[in-house]
Scaffold this active site. Structure first.
Site, PDB file in Angstrom:
ATOM      1  N   LYS A  13     -36.745 -41.751   4.768  1.00 39.49           N
ATOM      2  CA  LYS A  13     -35.927 -41.766   3.540  1.00 39.49           C
ATOM      3  C   LYS A  13     -35.788 -43.188   2.979  1.00 39.49           C
ATOM      4  O   LYS A  13     -35.984 -43.413   1.792  1.00 39.49           O
ATOM      5  CB  LYS A  13     -34.521 -41.202   3.812  1.00 39.49           C
ATOM      6  CG  LYS A  13     -34.517 -39.773   4.321  1.00 39.49           C
ATOM      7  CD  LYS A  13     -33.103 -39.231   4.454  1.00 39.49           C
ATOM      8  CE  LYS A  13     -32.240 -39.944   5.473  1.00 39.49           C
ATOM      9  NZ  LYS A  13     -32.656 -39.772   6.884  1.00 39.49           N
ATOM     10  N   ARG A  88     -24.361 -36.054   4.365  1.00 34.40           N
ATOM     11  CA  ARG A  88     -24.804 -35.711   5.713  1.00 34.40           C
ATOM     12  C   ARG A  88     -24.029 -34.534   6.275  1.00 34.40           C
ATOM     13  O   ARG A  88     -24.351 -34.075   7.371  1.00 34.40           O
ATOM     14  CB  ARG A  88     -24.579 -36.913   6.633  1.00 34.40           C
ATOM     15  CG  ARG A  88     -25.848 -37.679   7.007  1.00 34.40           C
ATOM     16  CD  ARG A  88     -25.402 -38.840   7.858  1.00 34.40           C
ATOM     17  NE  ARG A  88     -26.401 -39.403   8.696  1.00 34.40           N
ATOM     18  CZ  ARG A  88     -27.132 -40.488   8.383  1.00 34.40           C
ATOM     19  NH1 ARG A  88     -27.014 -41.042   7.214  1.00 34.40           N
ATOM     20  NH2 ARG A  88     -27.987 -40.981   9.256  1.00 34.40           N
ATOM     21  N   ARG A 127     -39.626 -48.136  15.854  1.00 35.20           N
ATOM     22  CA  ARG A 127     -39.255 -48.882  14.641  1.00 35.20           C
ATOM     23  C   ARG A 127     -38.780 -50.303  14.963  1.00 35.20           C
ATOM     24  O   ARG A 127     -37.955 -50.508  15.845  1.00 35.20           O
ATOM     25  CB  ARG A 127     -38.128 -48.101  13.936  1.00 35.20           C
ATOM     26  CG  ARG A 127     -37.608 -48.753  12.691  1.00 35.20           C
ATOM     27  CD  ARG A 127     -36.961 -47.760  11.783  1.00 35.20           C
ATOM     28  NE  ARG A 127     -35.710 -47.202  12.297  1.00 35.20           N
ATOM     29  CZ  ARG A 127     -34.993 -46.299  11.630  1.00 35.20           C
ATOM     30  NH1 ARG A 127     -35.397 -45.863  10.454  1.00 35.20           N
ATOM     31  NH2 ARG A 127     -33.871 -45.830  12.146  1.00 35.20           N
ATOM     32  N   ARG A 160     -33.299 -51.787  15.817  1.00 37.24           N
ATOM     33  CA  ARG A 160     -31.943 -51.436  15.394  1.00 37.24           C
ATOM     34  C   ARG A 160     -31.149 -50.980  16.604  1.00 37.24           C
ATOM     35  O   ARG A 160     -31.685 -50.308  17.479  1.00 37.24           O
ATOM     36  CB  ARG A 160     -32.032 -50.269  14.392  1.00 37.24           C
ATOM     37  CG  ARG A 160     -31.533 -50.615  13.022  1.00 37.24           C
ATOM     38  CD  ARG A 160     -31.824 -49.496  12.051  1.00 37.24           C
ATOM     39  NE  ARG A 160     -31.001 -48.310  12.269  1.00 37.24           N
ATOM     40  CZ  ARG A 160     -30.894 -47.314  11.387  1.00 37.24           C
ATOM     41  NH1 ARG A 160     -31.560 -47.373  10.255  1.00 37.24           N
ATOM     42  NH2 ARG A 160     -30.148 -46.270  11.630  1.00 37.24           N
ATOM     43  N   ARG A 171     -28.350 -38.696  17.537  1.00 37.90           N
ATOM     44  CA  ARG A 171     -28.481 -38.677  16.072  1.00 37.90           C
ATOM     45  C   ARG A 171     -29.260 -37.447  15.616  1.00 37.90           C
ATOM     46  O   ARG A 171     -28.951 -36.851  14.581  1.00 37.90           O
ATOM     47  CB  ARG A 171     -29.189 -39.957  15.592  1.00 37.90           C
ATOM     48  CG  ARG A 171     -28.263 -41.178  15.620  1.00 37.90           C
ATOM     49  CD  ARG A 171     -29.018 -42.474  15.558  1.00 37.90           C
ATOM     50  NE  ARG A 171     -29.727 -42.682  14.328  1.00 37.90           N
ATOM     51  CZ  ARG A 171     -30.812 -43.450  14.209  1.00 37.90           C
ATOM     52  NH1 ARG A 171     -31.306 -44.077  15.261  1.00 37.90           N
ATOM     53  NH2 ARG A 171     -31.379 -43.604  13.049  1.00 37.90           N
TER      54      ARG A 171
HETATM   55  P1  AMP Z   1     -28.775 -44.360   8.696  1.00 36.00           P
HETATM   56  O1  AMP Z   1     -29.152 -45.775   8.440  1.00 36.00           O
HETATM   57  O2  AMP Z   1     -28.759 -43.526   7.449  1.00 36.00           O
HETATM   58  O3  AMP Z   1     -29.582 -43.719   9.800  1.00 36.00           O
HETATM   59  O4  AMP Z   1     -27.258 -44.387   9.219  1.00 36.00           O
HETATM   60  C1  AMP Z   1     -26.879 -45.077  10.407  1.00 36.00           C
HETATM   61  C2  AMP Z   1     -25.550 -44.564  10.911  1.00 36.00           C
HETATM   62  O5  AMP Z   1     -24.534 -44.812   9.927  1.00 36.00           O
HETATM   63  C3  AMP Z   1     -25.460 -43.073  11.179  1.00 36.00           C
HETATM   64  O6  AMP Z   1     -25.963 -42.730  12.461  1.00 36.00           O
HETATM   65  C4  AMP Z   1     -23.954 -42.836  11.049  1.00 36.00           C
HETATM   66  O7  AMP Z   1     -23.261 -43.304  12.199  1.00 36.00           O
HETATM   67  C5  AMP Z   1     -23.582 -43.741   9.895  1.00 36.00           C
HETATM   68  N1  AMP Z   1     -23.724 -43.041   8.577  1.00 36.00           N
HETATM   69  C6  AMP Z   1     -24.622 -43.322   7.591  1.00 36.00           C
HETATM   70  N2  AMP Z   1     -24.485 -42.486   6.550  1.00 36.00           N
HETATM   71  C7  AMP Z   1     -23.454 -41.647   6.876  1.00 36.00           C
HETATM   72  C8  AMP Z   1     -22.844 -40.547   6.227  1.00 36.00           C
HETATM   73  N3  AMP Z   1     -23.251 -40.122   5.011  1.00 36.00           N
HETATM   74  N4  AMP Z   1     -21.821 -39.921   6.864  1.00 36.00           N
HETATM   75  C9  AMP Z   1     -21.384 -40.332   8.078  1.00 36.00           C
HETATM   76  N5  AMP Z   1     -21.938 -41.342   8.759  1.00 36.00           N
HETATM   77  C10 AMP Z   1     -22.970 -42.010   8.179  1.00 36.00           C
END
Ligand code: AMP
Length: 214
Positions: A13, A88, A127, A160, A171
């Site tokens: 994404k 989400r 990654r 990360r 996740r």
């Molecule tokens: P991402 O970079 O999108 O994979 O997000 C990393 C982490 O941020 C996720 O595993 C969640 O802990 C938190 N996070 C990101 N977006 C959301 C969301 N829309 N709702 C809740 N937690 C989020």
């Protein structure tokens, strides 16, 4: 163009959102990136968010909704946006729908980026980010020259914090339980398009552009 990119962690994404942002001149709005910025700033909120993110769990809906509503009110989002990692949960999708209705700027499309589970795992565990250039690389998929270019210039390949195996597995579970229901949510509203998100970044991007033009 107002779109949501939907897909499991590792479906690409963020990568595709960045390409689309450069081409269409609309911002990528990534709740993950915004939360990571909050964590880096070391505020009390950031410290709390870090614990949740390190475990691979979700930050509360009302927190991300607050972040999103502030972000979408900024002038650069007037002509559209690419939502990456939000919504989400069904609650977040409902809240987003209400927010966009109030702004009289409904969503155009939700694009589901479909990737086989085994490939997701390799994308996530492999990654890395080059500490010098910020370039996203992958120890399984990037060429040796690309990886060497970073390290021989004195850069480090950084992983990360939430890309370790235990957190990744959580996740993916969290995605299945909380986010997958959004596929039906957007299908019922006639807004869902699905693309095959396997292959090279450019191949996937071509499919994304085709899906958005259809
Ligand atoms: P991402 O970079 O999108 O994979 O997000 C990393 C982490 O941020 C996720 O595993 C969640 O802990 C938190 N996070 C990101 N977006 C959301 C969301 N829309 N709702 C809740 N937690 C989020």
């Amino acid at each position: 163009m107002r779109i949501v990119l939907l897909g499991a962690p590792g479906s690409g994404k963020g990568t595709q959102a960045k390409k689309l942002m450069a081409d269409k001149e609309i911002p990528q709005v990534s709740t993950g990136d915004m939360l990571r910025e909050a964590v880096a700033s070391g505020t009390r909120f950031g410290v709390k968010a870090k614990a949740v993110m390190d475990a691979g769990d979700l930050v509360p809906d009302e927190v991300v909704l607050g972040i999103i509503s502030e972000r979408l009110a900024k002038p650069d989002a007037e002509n559209g946006f690419i939502l990456d990692g939000f919504p989400r949960t069904t609650q977040q999708a409902v809240d987003l729908e209400e927010l966009l209705d109030e702004m009289e700027t409904p969503l155009d499309t939700a694009v589901l980026m479909d990737v086989d589970f085994d490939i997701l795992l390799k994308r996530l565990t492999g990654r890395r980010t080059c500490s010098l250039t910020g370039q996203l690389l992958n120890v399984y998929f990037s060429s040796q020259e690309e990886l060497d270019a970073c390290t021989s210039a004195g850069g480090e390949l950084i992983q990360r914090e939430d890309d370790n195996e235990e957190t990744i597995s959580n996740r993916l579970d969290v995605y299945r339980e909380n986010t997958e229901p959004l596929i039906d949510f957007y299908r019922k509203r006639g807004k869902l398009v699905t693309i095959n998100a396997e292959g090279t970044i450019d191949e996937v991007y071509e499919r994304l552009l085709e899906a958005l033009a259809a």
